[in-house]
Design an enzyme around this catalytic site. Structure first.
Site, short mmCIF file in Angstrom:
data_model
loop_
_atom_site.label_atom_id
_atom_site.label_comp_id
_atom_site.label_asym_id
_atom_site.label_seq_id
_atom_site.Cartn_x
_atom_site.Cartn_y
_atom_site.Cartn_z
N MET A 17 -11.27 3.04 -1.86
CA MET A 17 -11.64 3.87 -3.02
C MET A 17 -12.99 4.54 -2.80
SD MET A 17 -10.46 1.01 -5.84
CE MET A 17 -11.47 -0.21 -4.98
N ASP A 34 -2.91 -5.71 -2.90
CA ASP A 34 -2.92 -7.11 -3.31
C ASP A 34 -3.69 -7.23 -4.62
OD1 ASP A 34 -2.61 -10.13 -2.20
OD2 ASP A 34 -4.50 -9.90 -3.28
N PRO A 50 0.77 -1.26 0.00
CA PRO A 50 0.00 0.00 0.00
C PRO A 50 0.79 1.30 0.00
CG PRO A 50 0.07 -0.90 2.21
CD PRO A 50 0.85 -1.86 1.34
N ASP A 52 0.95 0.31 -11.84
CA ASP A 52 -0.21 1.09 -11.43
C ASP A 52 0.22 2.38 -10.76
OD1 ASP A 52 -2.26 -0.47 -12.32
OD2 ASP A 52 -2.67 -1.44 -10.40
N LYS A 70 -4.29 4.41 -13.14
CA LYS A 70 -5.62 5.00 -13.27
C LYS A 70 -5.84 6.02 -12.16
CE LYS A 70 -7.21 0.50 -14.89
NZ LYS A 70 -7.90 -0.73 -14.50
#
Length: 337
Positions: A253, A175, A97, A120, A142
């Site tokens: 999120m 993960d 994280p 990412d 993203k």
């Protein structure tokens, strides 16, 4: 194989049958070595023996008597088996994280062996190029509400590179299987006949609250933890089920939908005084915790300008953050409201 010795500039002679030395050549070049490869015993000349600081014997070359005789006593020898399968494969790696130190050793080894890395936005492991020397690094990250590289295109690139014989690492925050679309990417690889491996990572659902001193389970407080996606507002029937279940609710999120999520939980039976927290940018120097209640947290977040990436925690375990704040040498929680 992860090369853990500094071999920058070392002259390395890679010896083996045609087509079986490619992986070893790439690996040593990435580690900074000067590499020459030969594919027959007769090609091991006195000039090469004098030049080499290390000789790597791959597969059948381990039994090439003339080559071994020419090298013996002059050059350090390393033996390697040939790759058991085609080089082309996909490895999904959970980066954790937000701290390079949370990447697993298996994840580091996969990066060291990668030809291509698809990374990412949330996979903040530092200098990916240094972890995967010589690899092609493609940023497919993203932002909330903005996917510059669509998921179908990510999967297309991943499969295309693997079918070309390359090792592709898909580096993902947290993960791969916790709201990471890892299952979709595995399905894409399997559908294309590409070997695929998944290396787990520390999920932000557990790690980030822990970084703020909030255990998602705690004896006598909560023996249930539910992790939900906050991409969309929470439907009443799900909010009712969560309120009745009790325990800890972790929302990933969910910053854009914090207000409707909190409102749904209150409307469906969860007490407005239930402790709640937002932990921003976990495991980074900018980590911040906002602690309040289900009723006050949305306003607190708005006043303090909290934003993604962040993890929302709702439940009595949030009170443990007060214990964390009292530990020796600790800073106070930045905001308590």
């Amino acid at each position: 194989m992860l090369i853990e010795t500094d071999i920058a500039g070392l002259p390395v002679l890679v010896i083996g049958p045609i087509g079986l030395t490619d992986a070893a050549e790439r690996r040593y070049r990435r580690a900074g070595a000067q590499v020459i490869s030969v594919q027959s015993p007769d090609a091991v000349t006195p000039v090469l023996v004098e030049w080499a600081g290390l000789a790597v014997l791959v597969d059948a070359a381990r039994d090439w008597g003339p080559a071994r005789a020419a090298l013996a006593g002059s050059v350090m020898l390393v033996e390697e088996e040939a790759p058991h399968a085609a080089r082309g494969r996909v490895v999904l790696v959970g980066a954790g994280p937000g701290s390079a130190g949370l990447l697993t050793l298996d994840g580091l080894r996969a990066l060291a062996d990668a030809d291509v890395v698809l990374t990412d936005r949330l996979a903040e492991v530092g200098d990916v190029a240094a972890l995967a020397p010589g690899a092609e690094v493609i940023d497919v990250g993203k932002l909330p509400g903005h996917h510059a590289v669509p998921q179908t295109e990510i999967e297309r690139i991943m499969v295309e590179r693997a079918l070309a014989g390359l090792t592709v690492v898909r580096l993902k925050g947290g993960d791969p299987y916790v709201f990471g679309r890892g299952g979709e990417e595995v399905a894409a690889a399997v559908g294309a006949g590409v070997p695929v491996t998944v290396l787990p990572g520390v999920s932000s659902a557990v790690g980030v609250p822990g970084a703020a001193g909030i255990p998602v389970t705690h004896r006598g407080v909560s023996h249930v933890v539910t992790v939900i996606s906050g991409h969309v507002p929470l439907e009443d029937h799900r909010a009712t089920a969560l309120a009745q279940l009790g325990g800890t609710v972790v929302v990933l999120m969910g910053m854009n939908n914090l207000v409707p999520i909190a409102a749904a939980l209150e409307r469906c039976g969860l007490d407005a005084d239930t402790p709640a927290a937002v932990v921003e940018r976990g495991f980074t120097p900018d980590q911040r915790s906002l602690v309040g209640t289900l009723g006050t947290l949305p306003g607190l977040v708005e006043r303090r300008g909290a934003a993604s990436p962040a993890v929302i925690v709702i439940g009595e375990v949030v009170r443990q953050s007060e214990v964390w704040a009292r530990r020796a040498g600790a800073r106070e929680l930045e905001v308590v409201g």
